[in-house]
Design an enzyme around this catalytic site. Structure first.
Site, mmCIF file in Angstrom:
data_model
loop_
_atom_site.group_PDB
_atom_site.id
_atom_site.type_symbol
_atom_site.label_atom_id
_atom_site.label_comp_id
_atom_site.label_asym_id
_atom_site.label_seq_id
_atom_site.Cartn_x
_atom_site.Cartn_y
_atom_site.Cartn_z
ATOM 1 C CB SER A 1 -74.033 58.002 -4.679
ATOM 2 O OG SER A 1 -73.338 57.529 -5.801
ATOM 3 C CB THR B 1 -78.656 44.633 -18.033
ATOM 4 O OG1 THR B 1 -79.459 44.064 -19.071
ATOM 5 C CG2 THR B 1 -77.761 43.558 -17.449
ATOM 6 C CB CYS C 1 -73.234 68.108 -9.513
ATOM 7 S SG CYS C 1 -73.247 66.401 -8.946
#
Length: 379
Positions: A193, A230, A316
């Site tokens: 990431s 997109t 998380c």
């Protein structure tokens, strides 16, 4: 003293180069799928970032898929492969929640054995690979961002391929401290990431070899039809820029070792969780310590009130009061499982800041223990 940020494993601050990049493209608003000039400008940004991400991990641009996050990349890899192929999933019980939750959907699965430090048992893995009737799909993390343990990736990949299995390695927790070289690792898929290396949140990478086929996670035409929608042009551009300018030499074990040595010598009843500092099998910026007889969450909040920002584990899980799946997997003492904090250093800390962290850590631990003792006596 200003706040001292020691939660770099959760998210690194935006790098200067990324801030400059965002400012330089702030007027580029076209849809990358449009064929006019505004759309082509956005498309060029994405394809340049794809090349940068490929260079960063020593891969080819055609093997890079942009997603919305590390969790999205993990899910695309696991769900995408399992839905496409007849196979058995073998996965690490210390993996990221996005992998553990995804695995719940499949009946053909087995968790791999890990030891008390979180290392995958290679013999157990090979025994399972030998006895499976169908193809094995092995999913592990390169390193655990919570307790810092680095897996023996080279040996694991070699074992999986020896038995014609496919392996996915989640590098999101390790990418900030361990360079990725896909030519050397030779994994079939990997993920990371952008915000772990100083980019914006909301952009992840999935690398996959050309011969690996997946079912789409989001249907559409973008990203080879595997992750439609997109594209996040700013996020992708920031990831490419962060990758181009990332300096691994800034991330060392110096700050971590300084605080650890103080804690272990000046604070009673505390111990390191995960691989030892001396082993070379621990993330260099990671310090995960158990302080017995206190709540890790209380310690985290008290440190924050005193200007030191840490975590109790993976971000998380930060708002989840249940026991950490990682600590449960390594069979940590139940009395200690809620008594841990994680510090992850950025490498820019001054000695003055580290001394303040040490003093504040001792003050906060001592204060909480004194409070707990008084509460027990009152009861």
């Amino acid at each position: 003293m200003n706040n001292i940020y020691l939660d770099n494993a959760a998210s690194m601050p935006l790098s200067r180069s990324v801030k400059e990049c965002i400012a330089s493209i702030s007027d580029i608003f076209g849809n990358p799928s449009s064929l006019h000039n505004a759309g082509e400008q956005a498309r060029r940004i994405i394809e340049d970032a794809r090349k940068s991400a490929a260079r960063f991990i020593n891969a080819e641009p055609d093997n890079i898929i942009f997603t919305g996050s590390g969790s999205a990349s993990n899910t695309l890899a696991v769900k995408g492969f399992m839905d496409k192929h007849s196979c058995t999933l073998l996965y690490s019980p210390t993996a990221h929640k996005s992998i553990l939750k995804c695995a719940e959907a499949y009946s053909q699965k087995h968790t791999l054995k890990v030891d008390k430090d979180g290392f995958i048992n290679i013999h157990d893995l090979e025994d399972r690979l030998k006895t499976l009737r169908d193809k094995a799909f092995v999913v592990i993390e390169y390193a655990n961002s919570e307790i810092g343990t680095i897996q023996n990736v080279t040996e694991i990949v070699r074992s999986v391929h020896r038995y014609n299995g496919v392996i996915f390695i989640d590098c999101t927790g390790s990418v900030s401290t361990i360079p990725i070289d896909m030519k050397k690792i030779n994994a079939d898929m990997t993920a990371f990431s952008g915000h772990k290396i100083g980019g914006l949140k909301g952009c992840g990478v999935l690398y996959k070899k050309n011969d690996i086929s997946l079912s789409p996670l989001i249907y559409g035409t973008q990203e080879y039809g595997l992750f439609g929608g997109t594209e996040n042009v700013f996020g992708i551009a920031s990831l490419g820029t962060a990758a181009d300018n990332y300096d691994y030499s800034e991330i060392t074990s110096k700050s971590r070792d300084y605080v650890y040595n103080y804690a272990i010598n000046n604070i009673s009843d505390c111990y390191l969780v995960g691989a030892s500092l001396e082993s070379g099998n621990r993330l260099s910026h990671n310090l995960y310590i158990c302080f017995q007889r206190i709540e890790g969450e209380s310690l985290m909040m008290l440190l924050d009130m005193n200007g030191v920002q840490v975590s109790t584990g993976s971000a998380c899980n930060g708002r989840d009061i249940t026991a950490s799946s990682v600590l449960t997997a390594v069979k940590m003492n139940k009395n200690d499982i809620h008594s841990c904090i994680r510090m992850s250093f950025g490498g820019q800390e001054t000695k003055e800041e580290l001394d303040y962290v040490c003093r504040t850590l001792k003050y906060c631990v001592d204060s909480l223990r004194q409070f707990n003792n008084k509460k027990i006596k009152t009861l």
